[in-house]
Design an enzyme around this catalytic site. Structure first.
Site, PDB file in Angstrom:
ATOM      1  N   HIS A  26       0.879  -1.180   0.000  1.00 58.44           N
ATOM      2  CA  HIS A  26       0.000   0.000   0.000  1.00 58.44           C
ATOM      3  C   HIS A  26       0.911   1.224   0.000  1.00 58.44           C
ATOM      4  O   HIS A  26       1.980   1.193   0.614  1.00 58.44           O
ATOM      5  CB  HIS A  26      -0.834   0.121   1.268  1.00 58.44           C
TER       6      HIS A  26
ATOM      7  N   ASP B 131       2.332   2.044   3.325  1.00 59.70           N
ATOM      8  CA  ASP B 131       3.214   1.065   3.981  1.00 59.70           C
ATOM      9  C   ASP B 131       4.671   1.462   3.836  1.00 59.70           C
ATOM     10  O   ASP B 131       5.468   1.241   4.743  1.00 59.70           O
ATOM     11  CB  ASP B 131       3.128  -0.321   3.313  1.00 59.70           C
TER      12      ASP B 131
END
Ligand code: XLS
Ligand code: NI
Ligand code: NI
Length: 442
Positions: A102, A105
């Protein structure tokens, strides 16, 4: 790679089923050629950055338990850079050809969207270099539209158009980044795209907004030249009480209703299937029946716990039947098997990350080999074909081709009398399956 982060852990090698070494593959031989392709190419294993490199073992009752050496330091950017290096080292040592992430992240958030994007660019440039140096590729990118407090009432389904706009900006950037890194797919998991109560929710409007969002994503992808596959990842609930992408069937209805089915396929997650009251295989078959099978988030739940525990799956029987359905559907194409799975809270050693993925890779590799044999032998296929044979000719064929009517069929029923019952032979078939799973038919 500059500094070794998983010191003392060598590259995991295939040693065959007889090996008794824990840090070795028994079934996953990435270079083994089967039907003209390597096992690595067939299975397209991917490491999920968020669980393996952002997961700390927190749960609702307690804080993190898992601390990695590279996480210490007070410069979030430097920590993020070391973490990304560690992740690629892990991929290489695991012989995992893909990774997934993501946006949030990999890079820390700044105080403004502009600053956040700038930080993301730094990490994306690093990821691009690491991909080039290691050969590891991006299976899919996605945007985290559920962690930040602004998304508490959803992103594309938020009652506030301002939040919708923010989510749009985030996905726009995530698409650019996925393109930059050569991602094969782009995933939408509808984290908070659902509701907590219908007392404050306009369900019809929210779904229309979600459709508008996805159409804009498709349009923007075309504009920038992103040709990867868009994927919807269904999940019935958690974090919200109800999520609109409840399961594959609900997803198909949504995509068709809003004219999106030509742009999307499904990323099917095992634990999400079970949360929806289905088996993993059911979700695969449903997607495949509509030509919409895209990719898999490989994990499993816990039979006694009712939430998304995201465990590593070592249930070879479950994976074999899933693989049978995947193979019959012609494989996952540009999708893959992404290990959207995390360590249990007390599994705190870096080595545990290896044990977890070794178990998952080996179980899938074994299941693939068994399923391939099952499909090649065709015994189940023959049984099923036989079971429906009455639709291959005569009145059955007319039914299937819609060339008959209730009036005609009434005549058939009146003249033929009671149909002869035939056994479904479930137990016989289950025993047959176990002969394959136990290696008696290989
Ligand atoms: C959470 C989801 C998530 C997606 C990516 O339950 O599985 O991890 O795969 O947003
Ligand atoms: Ni997932
Ligand atoms: Ni999940």
């Amino acid at each position: 790679m500059a500094k070794e982060h998983f010191g003392g852990i060598p590259k995991i090698l295939y040693e065959g089923p007889q090996s008794r070494r824990a840090l070795a593959f028994r079934h996953y031989d990435p270079a083994q050629v089967i039907d003209g392709r390597t096992l690595s190419e067939h299975l397209r294993f991917s490491v999920a950055f968020w669980h393996s490199f952002r997961g700390t073992g927190t749960d609702v009752f307690g804080s993190g338990t898992i601390f990695r050496p590279w996480e210490s330091g007070n410069d979030p950017l430097a920590v993020a850079q070391a973490r990304l290096d560690a992740a690629f080292e892990f991929n290489v040592k695991m012989q995992a050809p893909f990774w997934c992430f993501h946006d949030r992240d990999i890079a820390p958030e700044g105080n403004t969207l502009r600053e956040t994007n700038r930080l993301l660019d730094i990490l994306v440039a690093q990821a691009k270099a690491l991909q080039r140096d290691t050969g590891v590729r991006l299976l899919w990118g996605t945007a985290n539209l559920f962690s930040h407090p602004r998304y508490m009432s959803g992103a594309a389904t938020n009652p506030d158009a301002g939040v919708f706009a923010h989510a749009a900006a985030q996905v726009k950037k995530a698409l650019e980044v996925t393109l930059e890194l050569g991602g094969d797919n782009y995933v939408f998991w509808g984290g908070r795209e659902g509701y907590e109560t219908l007392l404050n929710t306009d369900l019809k409007r929210e779904q229309a907004h979600l459709a508008a969002f996805l159409h804009m994503a498709v349009e923007y992808a075309a504009e920038i030249g992103f040709t990867g596959q868009f994927l919807i990842e269904p999940k019935p609930k958690e974090p919200t009480k109800h999520q609109y992408d409840f399961d594959v069937a609900a997803g198909i209805a949504f995509l068709r209703t809003h004219g999106l089915d030509k742009y999307f396929k499904f990323n099917i997650e095992t634990n999400h299937a079970t949360l929806a009251g289905h088996t993993f295989q059911h979700e695969i078959e449903t997607a495949a029946a509509h030509g919409l099978l895209g990719s898999v988030d490989a994990n499993t739940g816990d039979a006694q716990l009712g939430w998304d525990t995201d465990q590593f799956n070592t249930d070879v029987r479950e994976l074999t039947v899933a693989m049978m359905s995947i193979l019959r559907a012609g494989g996952l194409g540009r999708g893959g098997l992404n290990f959207d799975a995390k360590l249990r809270r007390p599994s705190i050693d870096p080595e545990d990350l290896f044990h977890a993925h070794i178990g998952g890779f080996d179980a899938y590799a074994l299941a693939f080999k068994i399923a391939r044999q099952v499909v090649a032998d065709g015994v189940f296929e023959k049984f099923v074909a036989q079971r429906y044979a009455s639709y291959d000719s005569g009145v059955g064929r007319d039914i299937a081709a819609r060339r008959t009517s209730f009036r005609e069929l009434e005549q058939v029923a009146l003249t033929a009398g009671e149909p002869v019952p035939r056994s479904g032979k479930q137990e016989y078939l289950e025993n047959l399956l176990m002969q394959y799973v136990h290696g008696e038919r290989r």
